[in-house]
Design an enzyme around this catalytic site. Structure first.
Site, PDB file in Angstrom:
ATOM      1  N   GLU A 178     108.830  57.661 100.215  1.00 27.47           N
ATOM      2  CA  GLU A 178     108.640  57.423 101.649  1.00 27.47           C
ATOM      3  C   GLU A 178     107.663  58.450 102.200  1.00 27.47           C
ATOM      4  OE1 GLU A 178     109.915  59.729 103.975  1.00 27.47           O
ATOM      5  OE2 GLU A 178     110.672  61.032 102.381  1.00 27.47           O
ATOM      6  N   LYS A 183     103.403  60.965  96.136  1.00 27.31           N
ATOM      7  CA  LYS A 183     104.220  61.604  97.162  1.00 27.31           C
ATOM      8  C   LYS A 183     103.983  63.122  97.212  1.00 27.31           C
ATOM      9  CE  LYS A 183     107.514  62.714  99.924  1.00 27.31           C
ATOM     10  NZ  LYS A 183     108.087  62.165 101.092  1.00 27.31           N
ATOM     11  N   ASN A 194     102.092  65.395 100.213  1.00 27.62           N
ATOM     12  CA  ASN A 194     102.726  66.490 100.962  1.00 27.62           C
ATOM     13  C   ASN A 194     102.013  67.826 100.729  1.00 27.62           C
ATOM     14  OD1 ASN A 194     104.542  64.878 102.216  1.00 27.62           O
ATOM     15  ND2 ASN A 194     106.378  65.748 101.294  1.00 27.62           N
ATOM     16  N   ALA A 201      97.036  74.272 114.620  1.00 23.12           N
ATOM     17  CA  ALA A 201      97.423  75.617 114.184  1.00 23.12           C
ATOM     18  C   ALA A 201      98.736  76.007 114.847  1.00 23.12           C
ATOM     19  CB  ALA A 201      96.317  76.602 114.559  1.00 23.12           C
ATOM     20  N   GLY A 202      99.503  76.826 114.164  1.00 21.92           N
ATOM     21  CA  GLY A 202     100.800  77.205 114.731  1.00 21.92           C
ATOM     22  C   GLY A 202     101.496  78.254 113.906  1.00 21.92           C
ATOM     23  N   CYS A 231     110.883  69.232 103.915  1.00 15.37           N
ATOM     24  CA  CYS A 231     110.028  68.637 102.867  1.00 15.37           C
ATOM     25  C   CYS A 231     108.917  69.557 102.362  1.00 15.37           C
ATOM     26  CB  CYS A 231     109.429  67.343 103.379  1.00 15.37           C
ATOM     27  SG  CYS A 231     110.682  66.193 103.945  1.00 15.37           S
ATOM     28  N   LYS A 280     109.818  72.781 100.379  1.00 14.19           N
ATOM     29  CA  LYS A 280     110.487  72.429  99.118  1.00 14.19           C
ATOM     30  C   LYS A 280     109.509  71.729  98.146  1.00 14.19           C
ATOM     31  CE  LYS A 280     112.973  68.434  99.377  1.00 14.19           C
ATOM     32  NZ  LYS A 280     112.531  67.463  98.393  1.00 14.19           N
TER      33      LYS A 280
END
Ligand code: UGA
Length: 404
Positions: free
Chosen positions: A138, A188, A192, A237-238, A245, A248
């Site tokens: 997903e 997947k 990520n 940006a932060g 997710c 990990k």
């Protein structure tokens, strides 16, 4: 179609609700009796926009139980259980246990793995259970999981028997990639890891902007993002990436690559930078605000991002822990999260800011962009999410704003 969903967290519950809403008969299974009781008493265990609507409109087509035997005549069963990290990268024990249970009750059904698993897992589970295993990762974001499940950019289906999965997701009208289990599993992780890299990249550009008077990372990101080869998403940006997710999955793919003697140098440095990010930001705050010992600090936002109540790997919580260690007294407000130990919860933004001279934005809730700028008068404002509608000259520090 009658389908099962094992594991009713953010992914499983949304999958179950959406598929039932679209006319399928869905059995949701979870090992937690508390969770099933909550669901059966119409108490949603998670906050997710639109989820309640879909569950209501599914009505009796959607049932919840701890009892796997309800899966007996399902055509397909989705595995949506967690895959946490362990010393060797990823702990597959929940996937293995759930798959074994399903194979005993419904050996003729298709086992559809939605949990994020390292390449080779589907094949291994197939051998273990003797079932046809489909990989169907997903790509939904918490906070917009229902929308993302109904309108995905793509559907990825890996394995030799893709038909059932193809049929179930046909209503989305999205492009479908039918491929091997291994490609589906890697798509997947690669996605990520790439998104985490994009965030880290813009955070590093933000660091550079802060050293250049006149520069602003928001404008730089806009100018970059309009190039369609780059794209404007995930260039905010932060405080670095958090959640259940990215932290990990970047670690899991990195360890997996190492086990294959491949060095994913980029991912390696992304993980390192992200883990140092909070301390680096707090050091910047201390440089401007001075020693924090005994000072009241207002933190706006607790969840790991907006539109969710999820605190897993929340950067805001990491920030609060770091500030607390330095002696700061934390007053916090979050639109949804009302409970977290060790901080003083306030009922609204105004109340929270009233008590403190230092104000920090930690989660990108849209509500914070509407705070009346006059409330910030006389405060030291650290806009770590660049969410406030306030002049750069009126804040002590904004991530990615270069000041003289
Ligand atoms: C992420 C992916 O976006 C989904 O595609 C994937 O399906 C999901 O993980 C998963 O593997 O299950 P999610 O963890 O819900 O979804 O959250 P994101 O929206 O990706 O945000 C992750 C973190 O990155 C948050 O802490 C967020 O604040 C941060 N972020 C995101 C930024 O700092 N800047 C950005 O531009 C975007």
């Amino acid at each position: 179609m009658k389908v099962g969903v094992v594991g009713l967290g953010y992914v499983g519950l949304v999958t179950a609700a959406v598929l039932a809403d679209k006319g399928n008969e869905v059995v949701g299974i979870d090992v937690s009796a508390d969770r099933i009781n909550d669901l059966n008493s119409h108490n949603l265990p998670i906050f997710e926009p639109e989820l309640e609507n879909r569950i209501q409109s599914a009505g009796s087509r959607l049932m919840f139980s701890t009892d796997y035997s309800y899966l007996a005549d399902c055509s397909g069963v989705f595995i949506c259980v967690p895959t946490p990290n362990n010393e060797s990268g990823i702990d597959l024990s929940f996937v293995v246990a759930a798959s074994r249970e399903v194979s005993e009750i419904a050996p003729g059904s298709a086992l559809i793995i939605k949990s994020t698993v390292i390449p080779g897992t589907a094949r291994f589970i197939g051998k273990l259970t003797g079932m046809a295993v489909i990989s169907n990762p997903e790509f939904t974001r918490e906070g917009s999981a229902v929308h993302d499940t109904e309108h995905p950019d793509r559907i990825v289906i890996g394995g030799d028997n893709p038909d059932i999965c193809n049929e179930l997701w046909k209503f989305t009208g999205s492009p479908v990639i039918i491929t091997t289990n291994e490609n589906a599993e890697l798509i997947k992780y690669a996605s990520n890891a790439f998104l985490a890299t994009k965030i880290t990249f813009i955070n590093q550009i933000a660091d550079l902007c802060e050293k250049i008077p006149g520069a602003d990372v928001k404008t730089v990101a806009l100018g970059m993002g309009l190039d369609h080869r780059i794209g404007k998403e995930f260039l905010k940006a932060g405080l670095g990436y958090g959640g259940s997710c990215f932290p990990k999955d970047t670690i899991a793919i990195n360890s997996f690559a190492k086990s294959k003697d491949v060095n994913l140098g980029i991912v390696d440095s992304v993980i390192r930078y992200n883990s140092e990010r909070i301390n680096q930001l707090v050091e910047k705050i201390v440089k401007i605000a001075g020693n924090l010992n005994g000072k009241n600090v207002c933190v706006l936002g607790l969840s790991f991002k907006d539109n969710t109540d999820d605190l897993r790997e929340s950067r805001s919580i990491a920030l609060i822990e770091n500030l607390s260690k330095r002696g700061a007294r934390i007053f916090a407000y979050d639109p949804v999260v009302k409970r977290y130990n060790g901080i003083i919860h306030m009922r609204n933004v105004e109340e929270c800011m009233e008590k403190c001279n230092i104000v920090i934005t930690a989660t990108e809730w849209e509500e914070f962009s509407r705070i009346d700028p006059s409330l910030f008068k006389g405060k030291m404002v650290f806009d770590l999410r660049r969410i406030l509608s306030i002049n750069a000259s009126d804040i002590a520090m904004g991530v990615g704003i270069g000041k003289d």
